[in-house]
Design a protein around this motif. Structure first.
Motif, mmCIF file in Angstrom:
data_model
loop_
_atom_site.group_PDB
_atom_site.id
_atom_site.type_symbol
_atom_site.label_atom_id
_atom_site.label_comp_id
_atom_site.label_asym_id
_atom_site.label_seq_id
_atom_site.Cartn_x
_atom_site.Cartn_y
_atom_site.Cartn_z
ATOM 1 N N THR A 74 -34.324 13.595 30.013
ATOM 2 C CA THR A 74 -35.571 14.329 30.230
ATOM 3 C C THR A 74 -35.311 15.813 30.076
ATOM 4 O O THR A 74 -34.155 16.254 30.081
ATOM 5 N N GLU A 75 -36.385 16.560 29.974
ATOM 6 C CA GLU A 75 -36.270 18.015 29.818
ATOM 7 C C GLU A 75 -37.272 18.700 30.735
ATOM 8 O O GLU A 75 -38.202 18.086 31.262
ATOM 9 N N GLY A 76 -37.075 19.987 30.896
ATOM 10 C CA GLY A 76 -38.023 20.807 31.635
ATOM 11 C C GLY A 76 -38.154 20.425 33.095
ATOM 12 O O GLY A 76 -37.171 20.104 33.765
ATOM 13 N N GLU A 77 -39.400 20.436 33.586
ATOM 14 C CA GLU A 77 -39.666 20.156 34.991
ATOM 15 C C GLU A 77 -39.246 18.739 35.388
ATOM 16 O O GLU A 77 -38.746 18.522 36.492
ATOM 17 N N ARG A 78 -39.441 17.770 34.482
ATOM 18 C CA ARG A 78 -39.043 16.382 34.792
ATOM 19 C C ARG A 78 -37.527 16.288 34.951
ATOM 20 O O ARG A 78 -37.034 15.575 35.816
ATOM 21 N N HIS A 79 -36.805 17.025 34.121
ATOM 22 C CA HIS A 79 -35.349 17.031 34.234
ATOM 23 C C HIS A 79 -34.921 17.627 35.577
ATOM 24 O O HIS A 79 -34.051 17.072 36.257
ATOM 25 N N GLU A 80 -35.544 18.728 35.955
ATOM 26 C CA GLU A 80 -35.217 19.367 37.236
ATOM 27 C C GLU A 80 -35.518 18.434 38.409
ATOM 28 O O GLU A 80 -34.714 18.317 39.339
ATOM 29 N N LEU A 81 -36.661 17.750 38.352
ATOM 30 C CA LEU A 81 -37.009 16.811 39.416
ATOM 31 C C LEU A 81 -36.027 15.641 39.429
ATOM 32 O O LEU A 81 -35.589 15.204 40.497
ATOM 33 N N ALA A 82 -35.645 15.143 38.255
ATOM 34 C CA ALA A 82 -34.670 14.050 38.182
ATOM 35 C C ALA A 82 -33.340 14.473 38.806
ATOM 36 O O ALA A 82 -32.704 13.687 39.511
ATOM 37 N N GLU A 83 -32.924 15.705 38.568
ATOM 38 C CA GLU A 83 -31.682 16.194 39.176
ATOM 39 C C GLU A 83 -31.800 16.266 40.700
ATOM 40 O O GLU A 83 -30.864 15.903 41.410
ATOM 41 N N GLU A 84 -32.947 16.728 41.193
ATOM 42 C CA GLU A 84 -33.173 16.783 42.645
ATOM 43 C C GLU A 84 -33.161 15.378 43.243
ATOM 44 O O GLU A 84 -32.583 15.145 44.311
ATOM 45 N N ILE A 85 -33.793 14.448 42.545
ATOM 46 C CA ILE A 85 -33.816 13.060 43.006
ATOM 47 C C ILE A 85 -32.388 12.516 43.050
ATOM 48 O O ILE A 85 -32.011 11.837 44.013
ATOM 49 N N ALA A 86 -31.603 12.801 42.032
ATOM 50 C CA ALA A 86 -30.211 12.320 41.995
ATOM 51 C C ALA A 86 -29.435 12.794 43.214
ATOM 52 O O ALA A 86 -28.665 12.026 43.811
ATOM 53 N N GLU A 87 -29.630 14.035 43.610
ATOM 54 C CA GLU A 87 -28.938 14.569 44.783
ATOM 55 C C GLU A 87 -29.368 13.848 46.058
ATOM 56 O O GLU A 87 -28.536 13.503 46.900
ATOM 57 N N VAL A 88 -30.669 13.612 46.193
ATOM 58 C CA VAL A 88 -31.173 12.938 47.392
ATOM 59 C C VAL A 88 -30.709 11.482 47.427
ATOM 60 O O VAL A 88 -30.327 10.973 48.486
ATOM 61 N N VAL A 89 -30.696 10.821 46.281
ATOM 62 C CA VAL A 89 -30.234 9.430 46.237
ATOM 63 C C VAL A 89 -28.764 9.360 46.646
ATOM 64 O O VAL A 89 -28.360 8.452 47.384
ATOM 65 N N GLU A 90 -27.968 10.310 46.217
ATOM 66 C CA GLU A 90 -26.562 10.346 46.624
ATOM 67 C C GLU A 90 -26.442 10.536 48.142
ATOM 68 O O GLU A 90 -25.614 9.890 48.793
ATOM 69 N N GLU A 91 -27.285 11.387 48.704
ATOM 70 C CA GLU A 91 -27.282 11.586 50.161
ATOM 71 C C GLU A 91 -27.721 10.310 50.883
ATOM 72 O O GLU A 91 -27.162 9.967 51.935
ATOM 73 N N ILE A 92 -28.710 9.612 50.341
ATOM 74 C CA ILE A 92 -29.135 8.334 50.922
ATOM 75 C C ILE A 92 -27.987 7.336 50.860
ATOM 76 O O ILE A 92 -27.726 6.612 51.820
ATOM 77 N N HIS A 93 -27.311 7.314 49.732
ATOM 78 C CA HIS A 93 -26.165 6.416 49.560
ATOM 79 C C HIS A 93 -25.143 6.649 50.676
ATOM 80 O O HIS A 93 -24.715 5.711 51.347
ATOM 81 N N LEU A 94 -24.775 7.895 50.886
ATOM 82 C CA LEU A 94 -23.765 8.229 51.890
ATOM 83 C C LEU A 94 -24.239 7.969 53.314
ATOM 84 O O LEU A 94 -23.500 7.412 54.133
#
Length: 133
Positions: free
Chosen positions: A85-105
């Protein structure tokens, strides 16, 4: 519960990550999940895993470990979006990835309140992201 689910849950309970206060907590790779290679698969996995996590209400030890296992597939789906993805969707996907990693831990370490707060944050972002499907 089938044998694979029992095995996965028993492995998840056997290997919790314990981190000292002065170290960065790192996940333990309990499962090997194939990479997501298509947009269709990424969307399907994203929707299915999000729905599975929404269904967890008690957040007891069993549900926390189920969430932990679910995050393995979700991480692969989100990684696909980060890469494709690019632009705003890419930024949101990156934020989601960080939160999912925190949920994982947090779920891996049976932290109920932290996981609940992270799930609420994730669901808000996931709803915004899925609206673009």
């Amino acid at each position: 519960m089938n044998r694979l689910a029992v095995l996965i849950l028993s492995l998840a309970f056997s290997f919790p990550v314990m981190a000292s206060d002065d170290s960065k907590e790192e996940p333990v790779q309990h499962l090997k999940i194939e990479e997501v290679t298509s947009l269709e698969d990424a969307k399907r996995i994203f929707a299915e895993t999000t729905a599975e996590m929404r269904g967890k209400q008690k957040l007891d030890v069993t549900e926390l470990q189920q969430i932990h296992v679910i995050t393995y597939s979700l991480e692969k789906s989100v990684a696909y979006f980060v890469e494709n993805t690019e632009g705003e969707r890419h930024e949101l996907a990156e934020e989601i990835a960080e939160v999912v990693e925190e949920i994982h831990l947090s779920s891996e370490n049976n932290r109920e309140e932290e996981t609940k707060a992270l799930l609420n944050k994730y669901f808000d972002m996931a709803d915004r992201f899925a609206a673009g499907f």
